[in-house]
Design a protein around this motif. Structure first.
Motif, PDB file in Angstrom:
ATOM      1  N   GLY A  81       0.788  -1.226   0.000  1.00  0.00           N
ATOM      2  CA  GLY A  81       0.000   0.000   0.000  1.00  0.00           C
ATOM      3  C   GLY A  81       0.816   1.269   0.000  1.00  0.00           C
ATOM      4  N   ARG A  82       2.136   1.147   0.144  1.00  0.00           N
ATOM      5  CA  ARG A  82       2.963   2.343   0.052  1.00  0.00           C
ATOM      6  C   ARG A  82       2.987   2.858  -1.386  1.00  0.00           C
ATOM      7  NH1 ARG A  82       8.301   1.368   0.883  1.00  0.00           N
ATOM      8  NH2 ARG A  82       7.927  -0.856   0.495  1.00  0.00           N
ATOM      9  N   MET A  83       3.198   4.154  -1.542  1.00  0.00           N
ATOM     10  CA  MET A  83       3.196   4.790  -2.849  1.00  0.00           C
ATOM     11  C   MET A  83       4.589   5.301  -3.191  1.00  0.00           C
ATOM     12  SD  MET A  83       0.065   4.579  -3.959  1.00  0.00           S
ATOM     13  CE  MET A  83      -1.673   5.033  -3.837  1.00  0.00           C
ATOM     14  N   ARG A  84       5.068   4.934  -4.403  1.00  0.00           N
ATOM     15  CA  ARG A  84       6.376   5.394  -4.883  1.00  0.00           C
ATOM     16  C   ARG A  84       6.150   6.375  -6.019  1.00  0.00           C
ATOM     17  NH1 ARG A  84      11.744   4.650  -5.205  1.00  0.00           N
ATOM     18  NH2 ARG A  84      12.763   4.747  -7.232  1.00  0.00           N
ATOM     19  N   GLY A  85       6.676   7.587  -5.881  1.00  0.00           N
ATOM     20  CA  GLY A  85       6.488   8.631  -6.880  1.00  0.00           C
ATOM     21  C   GLY A  85       7.694   8.787  -7.789  1.00  0.00           C
ATOM     22  N   GLY A  86       7.432   9.032  -9.057  1.00  0.00           N
ATOM     23  CA  GLY A  86       8.489   9.288 -10.033  1.00  0.00           C
ATOM     24  C   GLY A  86       8.159  10.497 -10.885  1.00  0.00           C
ATOM     25  N   MET A  87       9.137  10.987 -11.619  1.00  0.00           N
ATOM     26  CA  MET A  87       8.935  12.134 -12.514  1.00  0.00           C
ATOM     27  C   MET A  87       9.508  11.801 -13.879  1.00  0.00           C
ATOM     28  SD  MET A  87       8.064  14.967 -13.731  1.00  0.00           S
ATOM     29  CE  MET A  87       7.049  15.550 -12.383  1.00  0.00           C
ATOM     30  N   LEU A  88       8.638  11.681 -14.879  1.00  0.00           N
ATOM     31  CA  LEU A  88       9.031  11.258 -16.216  1.00  0.00           C
ATOM     32  C   LEU A  88       8.807  12.345 -17.263  1.00  0.00           C
ATOM     33  CD1 LEU A  88       7.363   7.735 -16.033  1.00  0.00           C
ATOM     34  CD2 LEU A  88       9.745   8.285 -15.569  1.00  0.00           C
ATOM     35  N   ASP A  89       8.290  13.497 -16.871  1.00  0.00           N
ATOM     36  CA  ASP A  89       7.987  14.568 -17.828  1.00  0.00           C
ATOM     37  C   ASP A  89       9.213  15.000 -18.620  1.00  0.00           C
ATOM     38  OD1 ASP A  89       5.275  14.840 -17.533  1.00  0.00           O
ATOM     39  OD2 ASP A  89       5.388  16.467 -16.076  1.00  0.00           O
ATOM     40  N   GLY A  90      10.321  15.196 -17.921  1.00  0.00           N
ATOM     41  CA  GLY A  90      11.513  15.701 -18.600  1.00  0.00           C
ATOM     42  C   GLY A  90      12.070  14.710 -19.593  1.00  0.00           C
ATOM     43  N   ILE A  91      12.174  13.445 -19.189  1.00  0.00           N
ATOM     44  CA  ILE A  91      12.681  12.397 -20.073  1.00  0.00           C
ATOM     45  C   ILE A  91      11.802  12.278 -21.309  1.00  0.00           C
ATOM     46  CG2 ILE A  91      13.199   9.938 -20.251  1.00  0.00           C
ATOM     47  CD1 ILE A  91      13.570   9.956 -17.176  1.00  0.00           C
ATOM     48  N   GLY A  92      10.487  12.282 -21.092  1.00  0.00           N
ATOM     49  CA  GLY A  92       9.556  12.171 -22.219  1.00  0.00           C
ATOM     50  C   GLY A  92       9.621  13.360 -23.156  1.00  0.00           C
ATOM     51  N   PHE A  93       9.801  14.554 -22.591  1.00  0.00           N
ATOM     52  CA  PHE A  93       9.874  15.759 -23.423  1.00  0.00           C
ATOM     53  C   PHE A  93      11.097  15.722 -24.330  1.00  0.00           C
ATOM     54  CE2 PHE A  93      11.333  20.158 -24.082  1.00  0.00           C
ATOM     55  CZ  PHE A  93      10.214  20.673 -24.728  1.00  0.00           C
ATOM     56  N   ILE A  94      12.259  15.388 -23.774  1.00  0.00           N
ATOM     57  CA  ILE A  94      13.485  15.334 -24.573  1.00  0.00           C
ATOM     58  C   ILE A  94      13.387  14.239 -25.629  1.00  0.00           C
ATOM     59  CG2 ILE A  94      15.972  14.898 -24.512  1.00  0.00           C
ATOM     60  CD1 ILE A  94      15.157  17.601 -23.351  1.00  0.00           C
ATOM     61  N   ASP A  95      12.815  13.096 -25.263  1.00  0.00           N
ATOM     62  CA  ASP A  95      12.636  12.017 -26.233  1.00  0.00           C
ATOM     63  C   ASP A  95      11.756  12.473 -27.388  1.00  0.00           C
ATOM     64  OD1 ASP A  95      12.851   8.966 -26.817  1.00  0.00           O
ATOM     65  OD2 ASP A  95      10.712   9.371 -26.938  1.00  0.00           O
ATOM     66  N   GLY A  96      10.674  13.198 -27.069  1.00  0.00           N
ATOM     67  CA  GLY A  96       9.787  13.704 -28.118  1.00  0.00           C
ATOM     68  C   GLY A  96      10.483  14.688 -29.039  1.00  0.00           C
ATOM     69  N   LEU A  97      11.303  15.574 -28.475  1.00  0.00           N
ATOM     70  CA  LEU A  97      12.071  16.508 -29.301  1.00  0.00           C
ATOM     71  C   LEU A  97      12.977  15.757 -30.267  1.00  0.00           C
ATOM     72  CD1 LEU A  97      13.304  19.268 -26.791  1.00  0.00           C
ATOM     73  CD2 LEU A  97      11.483  19.496 -28.485  1.00  0.00           C
ATOM     74  N   ARG A  98      13.732  14.823 -29.724  1.00  0.00           N
ATOM     75  CA  ARG A  98      14.727  14.135 -30.541  1.00  0.00           C
ATOM     76  C   ARG A  98      14.089  13.251 -31.606  1.00  0.00           C
ATOM     77  NH1 ARG A  98      19.018  13.116 -25.545  1.00  0.00           N
ATOM     78  NH2 ARG A  98      20.238  15.014 -25.950  1.00  0.00           N
ATOM     79  N   ARG A  99      12.927  12.686 -31.314  1.00  0.00           N
ATOM     80  CA  ARG A  99      12.225  11.878 -32.311  1.00  0.00           C
ATOM     81  C   ARG A  99      11.795  12.726 -33.505  1.00  0.00           C
ATOM     82  NH1 ARG A  99      10.067   6.778 -30.871  1.00  0.00           N
ATOM     83  NH2 ARG A  99      10.619   6.146 -28.748  1.00  0.00           N
ATOM     84  N   HIS A 100      11.716  14.038 -33.307  1.00  0.00           N
ATOM     85  CA  HIS A 100      11.317  14.952 -34.380  1.00  0.00           C
ATOM     86  C   HIS A 100      12.495  15.799 -34.862  1.00  0.00           C
ATOM     87  CE1 HIS A 100       7.358  13.713 -33.011  1.00  0.00           C
ATOM     88  NE2 HIS A 100       6.864  14.203 -34.109  1.00  0.00           N
ATOM     89  N   GLY A 101      13.700  15.332 -34.574  1.00  0.00           N
ATOM     90  CA  GLY A 101      14.885  15.992 -35.113  1.00  0.00           C
ATOM     91  C   GLY A 101      15.258  17.295 -34.460  1.00  0.00           C
ATOM     92  N   ILE A 102      14.806  17.528 -33.227  1.00  0.00           N
ATOM     93  CA  ILE A 102      15.131  18.756 -32.506  1.00  0.00           C
ATOM     94  C   ILE A 102      16.110  18.390 -31.398  1.00  0.00           C
ATOM     95  CG2 ILE A 102      14.232  20.688 -31.153  1.00  0.00           C
ATOM     96  CD1 ILE A 102      11.482  20.099 -32.514  1.00  0.00           C
ATOM     97  N   GLU A 103      17.325  18.911 -31.479  1.00  0.00           N
ATOM     98  CA  GLU A 103      18.377  18.567 -30.520  1.00  0.00           C
ATOM     99  C   GLU A 103      18.703  19.780 -29.640  1.00  0.00           C
ATOM    100  OE1 GLU A 103      20.545  17.175 -28.099  1.00  0.00           O
ATOM    101  OE2 GLU A 103      20.086  15.636 -29.622  1.00  0.00           O
ATOM    102  N   PRO A 104      18.447  19.688 -28.335  1.00  0.00           N
ATOM    103  CA  PRO A 104      18.728  20.837 -27.453  1.00  0.00           C
ATOM    104  C   PRO A 104      20.193  20.997 -27.087  1.00  0.00           C
ATOM    105  CG  PRO A 104      17.762  19.027 -26.212  1.00  0.00           C
ATOM    106  CD  PRO A 104      17.735  18.601 -27.653  1.00  0.00           C
ATOM    107  N   ALA A 105      21.006  19.989 -27.275  1.00  0.00           N
ATOM    108  CA  ALA A 105      22.408  20.063 -26.857  1.00  0.00           C
ATOM    109  C   ALA A 105      23.124  21.212 -27.562  1.00  0.00           C
ATOM    110  CB  ALA A 105      23.122  18.751 -27.161  1.00  0.00           C
ATOM    111  N   GLY A 106      23.836  22.000 -26.778  1.00  0.00           N
ATOM    112  CA  GLY A 106      24.624  23.098 -27.320  1.00  0.00           C
ATOM    113  C   GLY A 106      23.857  24.356 -27.637  1.00  0.00           C
ATOM    114  N   HIS A 107      22.555  24.394 -27.358  1.00  0.00           N
ATOM    115  CA  HIS A 107      21.729  25.540 -27.736  1.00  0.00           C
ATOM    116  C   HIS A 107      21.249  26.326 -26.521  1.00  0.00           C
ATOM    117  CE1 HIS A 107      21.647  24.587 -31.961  1.00  0.00           C
ATOM    118  NE2 HIS A 107      21.250  23.344 -31.705  1.00  0.00           N
ATOM    119  N   CYS A 108      20.809  27.555 -26.779  1.00  0.00           N
ATOM    120  CA  CYS A 108      20.176  28.390 -25.770  1.00  0.00           C
ATOM    121  C   CYS A 108      18.684  28.088 -25.759  1.00  0.00           C
ATOM    122  CB  CYS A 108      20.402  29.864 -26.070  1.00  0.00           C
ATOM    123  SG  CYS A 108      22.129  30.378 -25.998  1.00  0.00           S
TER     124      CYS A 108
END
Length: 270
Positions: free
Chosen positions: A102-129
């Motif tokens: 019954g204990r609850m374990r919390g995680g945060m996946l928003d950031g990982i999913g956002f970067i994955d979505g960018l990269r799947r569409h050819g948008i690379e944040p590395a090295g950019h402002c």
């Protein structure tokens, strides 16, 4: 035929409002494709009822876990018994697994999913402002993920400057080498512009930034999934920007969410 039976593990998404969520459709499609006996339902839960609902879900033995979205991502932290590294970094939770006791374990996946979505569409944040509008739960996760992905400079803007300053300092503690700044309403001078606020969910919402400062050299990314075209996206298109919608963020983390809630890996077949 896919059926819900007494053996089916129950998943949920907690939100307020709830009409805009796309996660149940995406997760259920994935579960069917994988042959997993589980199903997700949307639960419309207001802030005042969140703790009560969360406490009740602990006692539902067929309940496996839930997705938590606006406006509950930060409030749920105090209700969890365990937190992942990402949840501790951001002080926010968007996925919860109910453990056998019954204990609850919390995680945060928003950031990982956002970067994955960018990269799947050819948008690379590395090295950019990057310009990031928002300092709430999703914005925190995205800020850390952008730093992890190698963004050169990150400007964080929020209607509460104090919250933006706090997020800048939080990211700096984990990533001392990235250039960080508190931004204002002007997104100019950034290759990637990200709206990580809830502004755009409702037709009457103001724009999250000064769109007059956008130009055709920039990419503007949303995290809002409904409506599919927000006022910010329309304004960015009108100024010649490349636009990245919110849906790829969900697609990028649907499998991660399902695996986290169910506590088991899914196959790579679907």
């Amino acid at each position: 035929m896919w059926e819900i039976t007494g053996h089916t593990r129950v998943l949920a998404i907690l939100a307020d409002p709830i009409h805009q969520v796309k996660t149940p459709q995406c997760i259920n499609e994935l579960l069917r494709a994988q042959g997993v006996d589980a199903a997700m339902v949307p639960l419309h839960v207001g802030a005042h009822d969140l703790a009560t609902v969360f406490s009740a879900l602990r006692r539902v033995r067929s309940f496996a876990g839930c997705i938590v979205t606006m406006p509950h991502k930060t409030a749920v932290v105090a209700l969890c018994d365990e937190l992942s590294v990402e949840a501790r970094q951001t002080d926010a939770v968007n996925a919860v697994r109910r453990l056998a006791d019954g204990r609850m374990r919390g995680g945060m996946l928003d950031g990982i999913g956002f970067i994955d979505g960018l990269r799947r569409h050819g948008i690379e944040p590395a090295g950019h402002c990057v310009y990031l509008a928002g300092a709430g739960g999703a914005a925190r996760a995205i800020a850390f993920a952008l730093a992890d992905a190698g963004a050169r400079r990150l400007s964080i803007a929020n209607h509460s400057v104090e919250r933006a300053e706090q997020l800048v300092e939080r990211v700096r503690r984990w990533h001392p080498n990235i250039e960080l700044a508190v931004g204002d309403s002007n997104p100019g001078g950034h290759a990637l512009v990200v709206n990580a606020t809830s502004l755009g969910l409702r037709p009457e919402d103001p724009l999250p930034m000064d769109v007059a400062q956008l130009d055709a050299t920039q990419t503007v990314a949303e995290i809002i999934m409904e409506p599919a075209e927000t006022a910010l996206m329309q304004a960015a298109w009108a100024r010649g920007c490349r636009v990245h919608a919110g849906a790829p963020m969900l697609a990028g983390q649907a499998r991660l969410m399902a695996e986290f809630m169910l506590g088991q890996p899914l196959s790579a077949a679907a």
